[in-house]
Design an enzyme around this catalytic site. Structure first.
Site, short mmCIF file in Angstrom:
data_model
loop_
_atom_site.label_atom_id
_atom_site.label_comp_id
_atom_site.label_asym_id
_atom_site.label_seq_id
_atom_site.Cartn_x
_atom_site.Cartn_y
_atom_site.Cartn_z
N ASP A 351 -5.60 -30.12 -14.05
CA ASP A 351 -4.65 -30.51 -13.01
C ASP A 351 -3.80 -29.34 -12.53
O ASP A 351 -3.28 -29.36 -11.41
CB ASP A 351 -3.73 -31.62 -13.50
CG ASP A 351 -4.41 -32.98 -13.52
OD1 ASP A 351 -5.46 -33.12 -12.86
OD2 ASP A 351 -3.90 -33.90 -14.18
N LYS A 378 -12.53 -33.34 -6.79
CA LYS A 378 -11.24 -34.01 -6.97
C LYS A 378 -10.84 -34.67 -5.65
O LYS A 378 -11.68 -34.93 -4.79
CB LYS A 378 -10.20 -33.00 -7.46
CG LYS A 378 -10.44 -32.49 -8.87
CD LYS A 378 -10.22 -33.60 -9.87
CE LYS A 378 -10.27 -33.11 -11.30
NZ LYS A 378 -9.97 -34.18 -12.29
#
Length: 466
Positions: A351, A378
């Protein structure tokens, strides 16, 4: 979103609840029997989608701001939804609920927005079909039409790609199987919130680490630290089904993946002093702090403790002259070779990689990210998005199929950028904008951050000094 450069960052922050823990807390509370109260539940749109999905499945949910009450009726207490379940932009909602719905005696459909419907779902379809569910999907992408089976068949499944969402999906499905379900992650460890949450609710999770000196069974209450040889290890996690467990209250720590944007800003702007209280410090999520320290960031942890099976504490960071040295002051910084992030580190930093690419433009020697092809699938193609925006700001960037290389240090300039509809791209380049000369405009910035952190810009403005 228009952002001017900043002189420093100062102040104290408290952040919304961890997004990953919030998703899992709501779902596991719905599988329990009785009423659970979740405190500091994430304010993001993704976690709201999880609550709405549970409501559509007949689970009573009450919400008052960040306080959420879920009344679970056990795995058999779900009912067939009246319509398709809209997961919005939330891959966590879709992949984890797929594991729950695979063990139901009814049909259901999970769908989402254009971005979510473009993301790979075969990674959860495969293990769930091995367990006896029938799932129809177009080219392995949503919508997922799920015909559940009760009970599911237990499975021993080795994940072909490291993914905490896939691990959670299989373990949650295992709660509705008859027998022992095992999921193996090889070549690294993903975030372990699912295991911790299940144990908090009283569900035994057997953990075995394989490799090195042989198998090692880890007790449920042992808090392991990560070592330097993760790529040689496998970790097997197993649950016994069918499982029945009782409700339990849960306090959710602040989201470390949200905190790191402020931490990086403070570390990169000399003279900054920032304190962030009650941040989650799960060891499978704290590699970002170790990496920033390796780059010279002055980060301290105080008041460390554990609540509801998750570690947390207060993070303090000071802006130093070494980290964030620009081209004009680089000679004053100690020379560093290019830092390469790859292998087992990637799952620990997935992330935070867009933000680290921004940080890499400010450190001596720059930074390289490899083995991160997962970034291509993503909310956006995060590799392409980062490269495009950094080049617009004047950085030298090389794009690889599985990552990128940024040269540093360099002076970023204000530019017109795009969030690419991706909350982490918007937040990463908001930090870049604080470092740049002149004004930066991020198209879609304000709307994108709502997925995980709608208060991001107000929190940022509260600590920025110009």
């Amino acid at each position: 979103m228009r952002i001017e450069s900043a002189r420093r960052v100062r102040g104290r922050l408290e952040l919304p609840g961890d997004k990953s823990i919030s998703h899992r807390g709501a779902i596991i509370a719905a599988l329990a029997r009785g009423r659970s109260t979740l405190l500091n539940y994430s304010t993001g749109e993704d976690c709201r989608r999880t609550l709405e999905a549970l409501i559509s499945l007949g689970v009573p949910v009450e919400r008052d701001g960040s306080r959420v009450c879920v009344t679970g009726r056990g795995p058999e207490g779900f009912r067939a939804p009246d319509a398709w379940i809209d997961c919005g932009n939330s891959g966590s909602t879709m992949r984890m609920l797929a594991g729950v719905l695979a063990g139901q005696a009814f049909a259901s459909t999970l769908s989402g927005d254009d971005s979510l419907r473009s993301r790979p779902m075969r990674r959860v379809i495969e293990p769930l079909e091995l367990m006896g569910a029938r799932i129809s999907a177009d080219d392995g992408r949503a919508p997922l039409h799920i015909r559940g089976r009760r009970p599911l068949m237990p499975v021993a499944y080795t994940m072909p790609v490291l993914s905490a969402q896939v691990k959670a999906c299989v373990l949650l499905a295992g709660l509705s199987a008859r027998g022992r379900t095992e999921v193996v992650e090889h070549g690294g460890r993903t975030r372990d919130h699912t295991e911790r949450m299940l144990r908090w609710f009283g569900v035994p999770v057997e953990t075995t680490r394989r490799g090195g000196d042989g198998d090692k069974e880890t007790p449920d209450d042992e808090d392991e630290t990560l070592d330097d040889h993760e790529e040689t290890l496998s970790e097997a996690l197993a649950v016994e089904g069918p499982a029945s467990f009782e409700a339990r209250d849960l306090s959710i720590p602040g989201d470390i993946s949200s905190a790191v944007f402020f931490i990086a800003a403070a570390a990169l702007l000399p003279g900054s002093e920032l304190e962030i209280a009650d941040v989650g410090l799960n060891p499978t999520r704290c590699q970002i702090l170790r990496t920033l320290r390796e780059l010279g960031a002055a980060i301290e942890i105080e008041e460390a403790r554990e609540e509801c099976n998750e570690p947390l504490g207060t993070v303090r960071v000071k802006g130093m002259a070494g980290l964030g040295a620009t081209a004009a002051t680089a000679s004053a910084a100690a020379a560093r070779s290019n830092l390469i992030l790859r292998g087992s580190l990637i799952a620990q930093l997935i992330d935070e990689l867009p933000l680290l690419a921004v940080v890499g433009t400010q450190v001596e020697g720059g930074l390289t990210i490899r083995d991160a092809a997962e970034l291509r699938v993503k909310e956006s193609d995060r590799i392409a998005a980062v490269v495009w925006n950094l080049r617009a700001m004047g950085a030298q960037v090389s794009e690889h199929e599985d990552g990128l290389t940024v040269n540093g240090p360099c002076r970023l300039r204000g530019a017109k950028l795009s969030a690419f509809g991706d909350h982490r791209i918007a937040m990463a380049f908001s930090i870049a904008a604080l470092l740049a000369q002149g004004e930066t405009v991020i198209e879609g910035g304000a709307s994108s951050v709502g997925v995980s952190f709608p208060e991001f810009y107000s929190k940022l403005e509260s600590v920025v000094e110009r």
